[in-house]
Write an enzyme that holds these catalytic residues in place. Structure first.
Site, PDB file in Angstrom:
ATOM      1  N   VAL A   1      40.862 -22.728 -29.815  1.00  0.00           N
ATOM      2  CA  VAL A   1      40.391 -21.768 -28.802  1.00  0.00           C
ATOM      3  C   VAL A   1      41.605 -21.244 -28.046  1.00  0.00           C
ATOM      4  O   VAL A   1      42.325 -22.013 -27.411  1.00  0.00           O
ATOM      5  CB  VAL A   1      39.408 -22.417 -27.804  1.00  0.00           C
ATOM      6  CG1 VAL A   1      38.941 -21.395 -26.764  1.00  0.00           C
ATOM      7  CG2 VAL A   1      38.207 -23.020 -28.525  1.00  0.00           C
TER       8      VAL A   1
ATOM      9  N   LYS B   1      39.105 -24.099 -37.443  1.00  0.00           N
ATOM     10  CA  LYS B   1      38.020 -24.437 -36.514  1.00  0.00           C
ATOM     11  C   LYS B   1      36.853 -25.155 -37.185  1.00  0.00           C
ATOM     12  O   LYS B   1      35.964 -25.673 -36.498  1.00  0.00           O
ATOM     13  CB  LYS B   1      37.462 -23.167 -35.855  1.00  0.00           C
ATOM     14  CG  LYS B   1      38.471 -22.309 -35.120  1.00  0.00           C
ATOM     15  CD  LYS B   1      37.785 -21.075 -34.540  1.00  0.00           C
ATOM     16  CE  LYS B   1      38.786 -20.097 -33.962  1.00  0.00           C
ATOM     17  NZ  LYS B   1      39.608 -19.461 -35.010  1.00  0.00           N
TER      18      LYS B   1
ATOM     19  N   LYS C   1      34.026 -20.637 -31.017  1.00  0.00           N
ATOM     20  CA  LYS C   1      34.862 -21.130 -29.919  1.00  0.00           C
ATOM     21  C   LYS C   1      34.007 -21.670 -28.772  1.00  0.00           C
ATOM     22  O   LYS C   1      34.332 -22.709 -28.179  1.00  0.00           O
ATOM     23  CB  LYS C   1      35.797 -20.019 -29.441  1.00  0.00           C
ATOM     24  CG  LYS C   1      36.833 -19.638 -30.492  1.00  0.00           C
ATOM     25  CD  LYS C   1      37.615 -18.388 -30.107  1.00  0.00           C
ATOM     26  CE  LYS C   1      38.600 -18.007 -31.216  1.00  0.00           C
ATOM     27  NZ  LYS C   1      39.313 -16.741 -30.928  1.00  0.00           N
TER      28      LYS C   1
ATOM     29  N   LYS D   1      46.472 -23.564 -54.415  1.00  0.00           N
ATOM     30  CA  LYS D   1      46.704 -23.768 -55.841  1.00  0.00           C
ATOM     31  C   LYS D   1      47.853 -24.718 -56.168  1.00  0.00           C
ATOM     32  O   LYS D   1      47.806 -25.442 -57.156  1.00  0.00           O
ATOM     33  CB  LYS D   1      46.964 -22.415 -56.518  1.00  0.00           C
ATOM     34  CG  LYS D   1      45.784 -21.457 -56.445  1.00  0.00           C
ATOM     35  CD  LYS D   1      46.125 -20.137 -57.104  1.00  0.00           C
ATOM     36  CE  LYS D   1      44.950 -19.168 -57.026  1.00  0.00           C
ATOM     37  NZ  LYS D   1      45.273 -17.854 -57.636  1.00  0.00           N
TER      38      LYS D   1
ATOM     39  N   GLU E   1      44.306 -27.873 -30.309  1.00  0.00           N
ATOM     40  CA  GLU E   1      44.385 -26.961 -29.166  1.00  0.00           C
ATOM     41  C   GLU E   1      44.226 -25.499 -29.572  1.00  0.00           C
ATOM     42  O   GLU E   1      43.614 -24.707 -28.856  1.00  0.00           O
ATOM     43  CB  GLU E   1      45.720 -27.154 -28.437  1.00  0.00           C
ATOM     44  CG  GLU E   1      45.899 -26.264 -27.205  1.00  0.00           C
ATOM     45  CD  GLU E   1      44.853 -26.517 -26.135  1.00  0.00           C
ATOM     46  OE1 GLU E   1      44.103 -25.580 -25.801  1.00  0.00           O
ATOM     47  OE2 GLU E   1      44.781 -27.654 -25.633  1.00  0.00           O
TER      48      GLU E   1
ATOM     49  N   GLY F   1      46.988  -4.786 -37.927  1.00  0.00           N
ATOM     50  CA  GLY F   1      46.775  -6.123 -38.473  1.00  0.00           C
ATOM     51  C   GLY F   1      46.100  -7.072 -37.501  1.00  0.00           C
ATOM     52  O   GLY F   1      46.189  -8.299 -37.655  1.00  0.00           O
TER      53      GLY F   1
END
Length: 365
Positions: free
Chosen positions: A148, A118, A222, A47, A145, A204
């Site tokens: 994955v 990704k 991946k 935002k 890098e 978490g």
């Protein structure tokens, strides 16, 4: 003399904010060690953006809240041009598609890119190939890098092997720190699957809706990224995914899912007790390069194997090659977490900054 590197940060969630703090804390170190002066003139979330000509302090979040303003990508480009900023690295630590759609304009506006996101490497091959064509045309870099293995050197290792002419025959492993944690505990503790899943949520380790982790889609992405590093022209639909959830569980509302985790227990208890003795369950991704098949699946492995001995939330990737034969190259370590992911992004930034500095030192003939 130090070379100034201007960093434009997109995304200030867990990884983005950690990354900014790491850059601020290590600013002097990088300047003295590598003679690169890392500056952050623009910080954005979905935002607002903070545009600044002064060095950031560790109180930058307060500045962002008070001085941040609504923005468009064109505002970022205009700010860069008006202030004649050079040696620019756009860092994408979001998880959305909107920023990815700006990658080609970034490159055309003289930006290099470092991404934890990704999406750019898993979209349709047409976009994947066009991005690389534009990068080459504009002599810019795209490093990723952390796509994955977070901070683990998986992509660099595979790139180096492939570019050296080594024939990689298979890549397999545990690519999810979340799922690693669940099955590592499930294999050694006398607890129901649902209890360990709830623990992972409380720590978490999962997405807000843990079915996203259990779907296998992240592992599949991946695998797809690694297959494309080996120049295999695969799409996401080519990955065979055996989800850890069921249609019944997927059909539940988020609220009902939160109180129905015991629906997992019977299936995984049966899988646990019916496997061979001294074995454990692991949820793996496997790329067979010879047959060009990509699978995400639950398997049973000997508990004394490399995969069977995994602990905590570690990732473990085995890379089988023609030269190494049946003994794979093994890369193991923390594959998730804001600190290791941010450090992996920062490692890409420093690698790129050193390349830029070297290019700037080459005399123009």
């Amino acid at each position: 003399m130090s070379t100034t590197i201007n960093i434009i940060v997109f995304g200030i969630g867990n990884v983005g904010s950690t990354l900014i703090n790491q850059i601020i804390e290590k600013h002097t170190f990088f300047k003295e060690k590598f003679h690169v002066d890392l500056k952050i003139p623009v910080i954005t979330n979905s935002k607002k953006a903070l545009f600044t000509n002064t060095p950031l302090s560790l109180n930058w979040e307060n500045d962002f809240q008070t001085l941040g303003q609504s923005y468009t990508i064109e505002d970022v480009f205009n700010y860069v041009n008006q202030n004649q900023l050079e040696n620019i690295i756009a860092i994408d630590v979001t998880a959305n598609d909107e920023i990815v759609q700006q990658y080609i304009p970034f490159v055309q506006n003289n930006f290099n890119i470092v991404a934890a996101n990704k999406k750019a490497n898993t979209l349709h091959l047409d976009f994947y190939n066009e991005l690389r064509r534009v990068l080459q045309q504009n002599d810019k870099q795209f490093l990723y890098e952390t796509n994955v293995g977070a901070g683990l050197p998986v992509i660099n290792t595979i790139q180096d092997l492939h570019l050296a002419g080594e024939k990689i025959t298979k890549i397999r492993g545990v690519f999810s720190g979340t799922i690693s944690y669940i099955f590592n505990r499930f294999g050694t503790e006398n607890l129901p699957f649902s209890k360990i899943l709830v623990d992972a949520e409380k720590l978490g380790l999962t997405e807000p809706d843990s079915r996203e982790d259990l779907s296998g889609n992240d592992v599949a992405r991946k695998l797809l990224i690694l297959s494309r590093e080996l120049e295999l022209n695969n799409e996401f639909k080519d990955v065979k995914i055996t989800s850890l959830t069921t249609e019944k569980i997927d059909a539940l509302s988020k609220r009902n899912y939160s109180i129905s985790k015991e629906l997992f227990d019977k299936e995984y208890e049966i899988a646990k007790i019916t496997q061979p003795i001294n074995s454990v369950l692991r949820y793996i991704g496997e790329l067979d390069v010879v047959t060009n098949t990509l699978e995400v699946k639950l398997v049973s492995v000997p508990e004394n194997s490399a995969l069977g001995q995994l602990k905590g939330a570690d990732n473990l990737i085995e890379i089988f090659t023609e030269s190494y034969g049946e003994i794979p190259i093994v890369i193991q370590g923390a594959g998730a977490g804001k600190k290791v992911t941010a450090r992996g992004v920062l490692s890409d930034v420093i690698k790129l900054a050193k390349q830029i500095k070297k290019q700037n030192l080459v005399p123009i003939v």
